[in-house]
Structure formats: C-alpha cells, structure tokens
Design a protein around this motif. Structure first.
Motif, PDB file in Angstrom:
ATOM      1  N   ILE A   1       1.155  -1.134   0.467  1.00 22.09           N
ATOM      2  CA  ILE A   1       0.391   0.266  -0.395  1.00 22.09           C
ATOM      3  C   ILE A   1       0.847   1.102  -0.117  1.00 22.09           C
ATOM      4  N   ASN A   2       0.773   2.098  -0.769  1.00 24.34           N
ATOM      5  CA  ASN A   2       1.237   3.280  -1.647  1.00 24.34           C
ATOM      6  C   ASN A   2       0.270   4.859  -1.062  1.00 24.34           C
ATOM      7  N   LEU A   3       0.779   5.461   0.503  1.00 19.78           N
ATOM      8  CA  LEU A   3       0.569   7.093   0.317  1.00 19.78           C
ATOM      9  C   LEU A   3       0.622   7.722   0.218  1.00 19.78           C
ATOM     10  N   GLY A   4       2.228   7.260  -0.631  1.00 23.51           N
ATOM     11  CA  GLY A   4       2.813   8.640  -1.214  1.00 23.51           C
ATOM     12  C   GLY A   4       2.229   9.496  -2.610  1.00 23.51           C
ATOM     13  N   PRO A   5       2.479  10.459  -2.902  1.00 23.86           N
ATOM     14  CA  PRO A   5       2.159  11.084  -3.821  1.00 23.86           C
ATOM     15  C   PRO A   5       3.014  10.540  -5.565  1.00 23.86           C
ATOM     16  N   HIS A   6       2.782   9.419  -6.391  1.00 29.61           N
ATOM     17  CA  HIS A   6       3.881   9.441  -7.882  1.00 29.61           C
ATOM     18  C   HIS A   6       4.624  11.031  -8.560  1.00 29.61           C
ATOM     19  N   SER A   7       4.188  12.112  -7.732  1.00 29.95           N
ATOM     20  CA  SER A   7       4.700  13.028  -8.185  1.00 29.95           C
ATOM     21  C   SER A   7       5.375  14.480  -7.142  1.00 29.95           C
ATOM     22  N   ASN A   8       5.962  13.076  -6.183  1.00 37.67           N
ATOM     23  CA  ASN A   8       6.665  13.652  -4.925  1.00 37.67           C
ATOM     24  C   ASN A   8       8.103  12.672  -4.916  1.00 37.67           C
ATOM     25  N   LYS A   9       8.788  13.846  -5.157  1.00 36.91           N
ATOM     26  CA  LYS A   9      10.573  13.699  -4.829  1.00 36.91           C
ATOM     27  C   LYS A   9      10.564  12.459  -4.712  1.00 36.91           C
ATOM     28  N   GLY A  10      11.614  11.491  -4.991  1.00 39.13           N
ATOM     29  CA  GLY A  10      11.962  10.502  -4.453  1.00 39.13           C
ATOM     30  C   GLY A  10      10.738   8.843  -4.558  1.00 39.13           C
ATOM     31  N   ALA A  11       9.403   9.580  -5.202  1.00 43.64           N
ATOM     32  CA  ALA A  11       8.498   8.165  -6.248  1.00 43.64           C
ATOM     33  C   ALA A  11       9.227   7.710  -7.388  1.00 43.64           C
ATOM     34  N   LEU A  12       9.232   6.640  -7.097  1.00 40.70           N
ATOM     35  CA  LEU A  12       9.118   5.454  -8.243  1.00 40.70           C
ATOM     36  C   LEU A  12       8.387   6.222  -9.020  1.00 40.70           C
ATOM     37  N   ASP A  13       9.458   6.096 -11.066  1.00 38.79           N
ATOM     38  CA  ASP A  13       9.075   6.102 -11.475  1.00 38.79           C
ATOM     39  C   ASP A  13       7.389   5.156 -12.149  1.00 38.79           C
ATOM     40  N   ASP A  14       7.749   3.756 -11.901  1.00 42.72           N
ATOM     41  CA  ASP A  14       6.912   3.231 -11.826  1.00 42.72           C
ATOM     42  C   ASP A  14       6.693   2.096 -11.030  1.00 42.72           C
ATOM     43  N   GLU A  15       5.669   2.374 -10.036  1.00 41.47           N
ATOM     44  CA  GLU A  15       6.036   1.715  -8.959  1.00 41.47           C
ATOM     45  C   GLU A  15       4.846   0.652  -9.323  1.00 41.47           C
ATOM     46  N   ALA A  16       3.744   0.938  -9.849  1.00 42.63           N
ATOM     47  CA  ALA A  16       3.105  -0.360 -10.404  1.00 42.63           C
ATOM     48  C   ALA A  16       3.363  -1.345 -11.038  1.00 42.63           C
ATOM     49  N   GLY A  17       4.253  -0.795 -12.497  1.00 41.11           N
ATOM     50  CA  GLY A  17       4.729  -2.091 -13.135  1.00 41.11           C
ATOM     51  C   GLY A  17       6.386  -3.047 -12.629  1.00 41.11           C
ATOM     52  N   THR A  18       6.652  -2.214 -11.964  1.00 39.61           N
ATOM     53  CA  THR A  18       7.694  -2.577 -10.582  1.00 39.61           C
ATOM     54  C   THR A  18       7.023  -3.824  -9.916  1.00 39.61           C
ATOM     55  N   LEU A  19       6.165  -3.636  -9.209  1.00 37.34           N
ATOM     56  CA  LEU A  19       5.255  -4.627  -8.473  1.00 37.34           C
ATOM     57  C   LEU A  19       4.763  -5.449  -8.933  1.00 37.34           C
ATOM     58  N   ALA A  20       3.893  -5.692 -10.040  1.00 37.09           N
ATOM     59  CA  ALA A  20       3.612  -6.059 -11.351  1.00 37.09           C
ATOM     60  C   ALA A  20       4.376  -6.811 -11.724  1.00 37.09           C
ATOM     61  N   GLU A  21       5.681  -6.714 -12.324  1.00 37.42           N
ATOM     62  CA  GLU A  21       6.823  -7.998 -12.597  1.00 37.42           C
ATOM     63  C   GLU A  21       7.358  -8.818 -11.610  1.00 37.42           C
ATOM     64  N   LEU A  22       7.425  -8.136 -10.007  1.00 37.64           N
ATOM     65  CA  LEU A  22       7.692  -8.964  -8.710  1.00 37.64           C
ATOM     66  C   LEU A  22       6.889  -9.642  -8.408  1.00 37.64           C
ATOM     67  N   GLY A  23       5.026  -9.461  -8.749  1.00 41.57           N
ATOM     68  CA  GLY A  23       3.583 -10.156  -8.282  1.00 41.57           C
ATOM     69  C   GLY A  23       3.699 -10.222  -7.710  1.00 41.57           C
ATOM     70  N   MET A  24       3.477  -8.976  -7.423  1.00 39.04           N
ATOM     71  CA  MET A  24       3.283  -8.243  -6.142  1.00 39.04           C
ATOM     72  C   MET A  24       1.525  -7.466  -6.278  1.00 39.04           C
ATOM     73  N   ARG A  25       0.750  -7.344  -5.866  1.00 39.51           N
ATOM     74  CA  ARG A  25      -0.054  -6.470  -5.737  1.00 39.51           C
ATOM     75  C   ARG A  25      -0.327  -5.202  -4.854  1.00 39.51           C
ATOM     76  N   TYR A  26      -1.022  -4.334  -5.539  1.00 38.34           N
ATOM     77  CA  TYR A  26      -0.164  -2.661  -5.692  1.00 38.34           C
ATOM     78  C   TYR A  26      -2.258  -2.193  -5.102  1.00 38.34           C
TER      79      TYR A  26
END
Length: 159
Positions: A40-65
């Motif tokens: 669960i991510n409570l930080g907006p994707h626009s924040n400095k330090g956020a990953l460019d594509d966290e949803a995609g990274t987690l999907a590749e790892l087989g994790m739910r977002y």
C-alpha cells in the motif's frame, strides 16, 4: 531473510505488517522475499523520490499494489477510509505500507490504532514519534486534542 535495514524509516509492526519511506526497486524485491505480496502506497507519485513506475515494478515482482495518494498538506477522511478498507481487505496477508518518508503512514497507523481498528496505541505513538511529530492538519487528522504544532525535526521536508 531478515528485515532490510537500508530502507528509509523501516519499521516492523508485527509478524505480518511493515512500513517505511519509499523503497527502491531493489528494496521492493527484498520486501517480497520477506513473504509480502501486497504493498500500500500513501505517497503521491509526483513526490520527489517516488518511483517512476512502482505499479509496474510490483507487477513484475508478482506483488499487488494499492495506491492511495495522500496530499501531505490536506489528508482527508476519505484517504483514511480507503486505507481502512485496504487494511480490512488484507487483514490476513503480509502487507508493506509506505509513503515517501513514513510520516503519512505512521500517522495513519496511529489513528488506526487510536480508533480501535488494529494495533496498540502506545506502540503506534512510539513509531510515529520516532519518525516525526505531527502538528497542524496532521494533529487534527490523528485526533490530537490540541492542533498546536509540535516541534518537527524535519520542518520543510516533503514527506
């Protein structure tokens, strides 16, 4: 595998629940190795330090977002309701909850415990206090009787 110590503001709440600031892609893989399948991510994707594509990274790892972007300047009851719904849906699963710094998350968990929804209030307060001291809108959000600002070690930071 032991908890990753290099994730910013890493906290273990219990055997199934962890929280932190923004993990890197490599750190998300380490979190998965702990048996976590839900993030669960409570930080907006626009924040400095956020990953460019966290949803995609987690999907590749087989994790739910689950993404609940909480505006640091204006947390809402709707944000908290969405958090509670996600926590209820995942109540039996290993879960990792993060934002950018673990400030939002620690406040959410404090309110969650304070409202009797899960966790010990004293432990939730100690975790929050070890990361930051909410004042203003955050004091009101967590239900602090007096919303006067508390000393904040990280004033001016974007959490």
């Amino acid at each position: 595998m032991s908890d990753p110590e290099d994730v910013i503001n890493w906290r273990r709440h219990d055997a199934r629940l962890t929280s932190s600031g923004q993990p890197t892609e490599a750190q998300l893989a380490q979190i998965k190795a702990l048996g976590v399948a839900d993030v669960i991510n409570l930080g907006p994707h626009s924040n400095k330090g956020a990953l460019d594509d966290e949803a995609g990274t987690l999907a590749e790892l087989g994790m739910r977002y689950t993404y609940i972007p909480v505006d640091f300047e204006a947390p809402t009851s709707q944000d908290f309701d969405a958090f509670c719904a996600a926590m209820d849906r995942l109540r039996d699963a290993p879960v990792h909850v993060h934002c950018i710094y673990n400030a939002r998350v620690s406040a959410f968990f404090y309110r969650y415990a304070k409202e009797g929804l899960g966790g010990e209030v004293d432990q939730a307060f100690a975790r929050t206090d070890s990361i930051w001291r909410p004042g203003g809108v955050w004091a009101r959000f967590i239900g602090k009787a007096d919303d006067a600002p508390l000393p904040n070690r990280y004033a001016g930071e974007d959490y």
